[in-house]
Design a protein around this motif. Sequence first.
Motif, PDB file in Angstrom:
ATOM      1  N   ALA A  33       3.670  11.099  -5.801  1.00 32.78           N
ATOM      2  CA  ALA A  33       3.096  10.372  -4.669  1.00 32.78           C
ATOM      3  C   ALA A  33       4.135   9.916  -3.656  1.00 32.78           C
ATOM      4  N   ILE A  34       5.385   9.714  -4.085  1.00 29.66           N
ATOM      5  CA  ILE A  34       6.390   9.131  -3.189  1.00 29.66           C
ATOM      6  C   ILE A  34       7.606  10.031  -3.020  1.00 29.66           C
ATOM      7  N   ALA A  35       8.245  10.383  -4.133  1.00 29.72           N
ATOM      8  CA  ALA A  35       9.509  11.126  -4.026  1.00 29.72           C
ATOM      9  C   ALA A  35       9.302  12.540  -3.505  1.00 29.72           C
ATOM     10  N   PRO A  48       0.831  -1.209   0.000  1.00 21.00           N
ATOM     11  CA  PRO A  48       0.000   0.000   0.000  1.00 21.00           C
ATOM     12  C   PRO A  48       0.864   1.258   0.000  1.00 21.00           C
ATOM     13  N   LEU A  49       0.415   2.282  -0.711  1.00 20.24           N
ATOM     14  CA  LEU A  49       1.190   3.509  -0.851  1.00 20.24           C
ATOM     15  C   LEU A  49       1.562   4.098   0.503  1.00 20.24           C
ATOM     16  N   GLU A  50       0.597   4.151   1.424  1.00 25.07           N
ATOM     17  CA  GLU A  50       0.876   4.774   2.712  1.00 25.07           C
ATOM     18  C   GLU A  50       1.900   3.974   3.518  1.00 25.07           C
ATOM     19  N   VAL A  51       1.934   2.663   3.355  1.00 28.18           N
ATOM     20  CA  VAL A  51       2.920   1.836   4.058  1.00 28.18           C
ATOM     21  C   VAL A  51       4.313   2.097   3.498  1.00 28.18           C
ATOM     22  N   ALA A  52       4.418   2.166   2.175  1.00 28.26           N
ATOM     23  CA  ALA A  52       5.713   2.458   1.555  1.00 28.26           C
ATOM     24  C   ALA A  52       6.214   3.836   1.963  1.00 28.26           C
ATOM     25  N   LEU A  53       5.309   4.814   1.992  1.00 33.07           N
ATOM     26  CA  LEU A  53       5.701   6.172   2.389  1.00 33.07           C
ATOM     27  C   LEU A  53       6.177   6.209   3.834  1.00 33.07           C
ATOM     28  N   ASP A  54       5.438   5.577   4.719  1.00 38.72           N
ATOM     29  CA  ASP A  54       5.839   5.546   6.130  1.00 38.72           C
ATOM     30  C   ASP A  54       7.229   4.929   6.282  1.00 38.72           C
ATOM     31  N   ALA A  55       7.495   3.897   5.513  1.00 34.60           N
ATOM     32  CA  ALA A  55       8.789   3.214   5.638  1.00 34.60           C
ATOM     33  C   ALA A  55       9.933   4.101   5.195  1.00 34.60           C
ATOM     34  N   VAL A  56       9.777   4.792   4.083  1.00 39.03           N
ATOM     35  CA  VAL A  56      10.892   5.591   3.572  1.00 39.03           C
ATOM     36  C   VAL A  56      11.037   6.916   4.321  1.00 39.03           C
ATOM     37  N   LEU A  57       9.945   7.413   4.920  1.00 41.34           N
ATOM     38  CA  LEU A  57      10.007   8.677   5.668  1.00 41.34           C
ATOM     39  C   LEU A  57      10.477   8.488   7.103  1.00 41.34           C
ATOM     40  N   LEU A  96      12.919  -1.401   1.009  1.00 38.09           N
ATOM     41  CA  LEU A  96      11.802  -1.292   1.943  1.00 38.09           C
ATOM     42  C   LEU A  96      10.488  -1.748   1.304  1.00 38.09           C
ATOM     43  N   ALA A  97      10.339  -1.509   0.023  1.00 43.90           N
ATOM     44  CA  ALA A  97       9.131  -1.946  -0.694  1.00 43.90           C
ATOM     45  C   ALA A  97       9.425  -1.913  -2.178  1.00 43.90           C
ATOM     46  N   HIS A  98       9.023  -2.955  -2.867  1.00 42.09           N
ATOM     47  CA  HIS A  98       9.117  -2.997  -4.326  1.00 42.09           C
ATOM     48  C   HIS A  98       7.795  -3.487  -4.857  1.00 42.09           C
ATOM     49  N   GLY A  99       7.181  -2.665  -5.693  1.00 40.88           N
ATOM     50  CA  GLY A  99       5.826  -2.945  -6.137  1.00 40.88           C
ATOM     51  C   GLY A  99       4.870  -2.233  -5.209  1.00 40.88           C
ATOM     52  N   ILE A 100       4.434  -1.057  -5.611  1.00 36.61           N
ATOM     53  CA  ILE A 100       3.607  -0.214  -4.756  1.00 36.61           C
ATOM     54  C   ILE A 100       2.227  -0.096  -5.383  1.00 36.61           C
ATOM     55  N   ALA A 101       1.205  -0.162  -4.558  1.00 34.71           N
ATOM     56  CA  ALA A 101      -0.178  -0.128  -5.044  1.00 34.71           C
ATOM     57  C   ALA A 101      -0.525   1.281  -5.502  1.00 34.71           C
ATOM     58  N   LEU A 102       0.108   1.684  -6.598  1.00 36.75           N
ATOM     59  CA  LEU A 102      -0.034   3.021  -7.148  1.00 36.75           C
ATOM     60  C   LEU A 102      -0.198   2.897  -8.654  1.00 36.75           C
ATOM     61  N   GLN A 103      -1.189   3.567  -9.198  1.00 36.61           N
ATOM     62  CA  GLN A 103      -1.442   3.523 -10.637  1.00 36.61           C
ATOM     63  C   GLN A 103      -1.474   4.951 -11.197  1.00 36.61           C
ATOM     64  N   PRO A 104      -0.582   5.247 -12.193  1.00 36.78           N
ATOM     65  CA  PRO A 104       0.521   4.417 -12.683  1.00 36.78           C
ATOM     66  C   PRO A 104       1.707   4.450 -11.717  1.00 36.78           C
TER      67      PRO A 104
END
Length: 368
Positions: free
Chosen positions: A281-283, A11-20, A243-251
Amino acid sequence: MAQRLPASLTPLEVALDAVLRGLGPVAPIELPLAEALNCIAADMPPPGPHPPRDLAASDGWAMRSGDLVGASSYAPVPLTVPPAWVEAGEAMPDGTDCVVDADALDTSGPLPQVLAEAIPGQGVRRAGSDIAEGRAVTETGRRVLPRDLLRARAAGLETLSVRRPRLHLLNVPAGEITAGFIAEVARVAGAEVVRSEAPGRDVAAIAGALDVRGCDLVITIGGSGVGRADATVTALAGRGEVLAHGIALQPGRTAAVARIDATPVVALPGAPDQAFAAWCAIALPVLDRLSGSRARKTLALPLTRKVASSVGLAEVVLLERRQGTWAPLAVGELSLDAIARAEAWLVVPGDSEGFAADALVDAYMLRE
């Protein structure tokens, strides 16, 4: 052929929390005014009022308004002391509080006579009228804009205190168009961008080019998929922690986030639309955290039509303003034309089916 994806999506929010996690703002630096443009302003003491004292706003005679009460062409007021002539921009003489036009003074007789009244402040730029006492020229946590530089130059400043994260952008060959685009949007977002090219698309070539020395953020372009030539994530795993590869983000589903030592890494896909979505969304949130940026500028407007989204995927929506509403240009699939025309963007959360027509949505602005 359908794009292959990692086995599971984070999930996008999980990936963001991990990298932040654990990230904080970089240390402020002093930059010349022109270089500070688009950087995020850091705290700095106010420069003092500007102008520092009352100035003449027009050419004329500097006088004290209290001496001119009742003056007119029918009842001239004589002056025992001739007034001082001032040019626009000159400091007002002590004891004066107004400037009257040249033809408001009759000098034909033995004593100069004033032919018109004046009010305090007439023809005068008051001290502190441009920059008040105690007012900073920039707002901490906000992007430095040209109008901020105007105030800084007026106040006599030569540098500004800003936070400018250093971003290493590594292009995996074949992503040149995307790399140039992301480098440009990163500079506009306030980063110092250092670009480099991996000498090849294999794991060893990419791993050897992943240089985090002196960098606050690493962005890779390309090679994040699961095809035979996609080795970026494997290289990241060898150099640090994925931390995450393959993020539930389109595109942008093949994006990844990682760390090498303490430096965050965001791996963007090589396609421009996927890279742009993952950048937004991430960077960009990572860059905002590093630069100490406050919440980015948003604008809330109603939608012209319904935005439908697939549950389980966060989807990027590009928007254009039309007669006080947000008109969706693209949802989930972003054409280059839509990217060029878009004035704002938002993300439909992964647990949402979208937004109804006329729903009020708060979108992040892409333009000032």
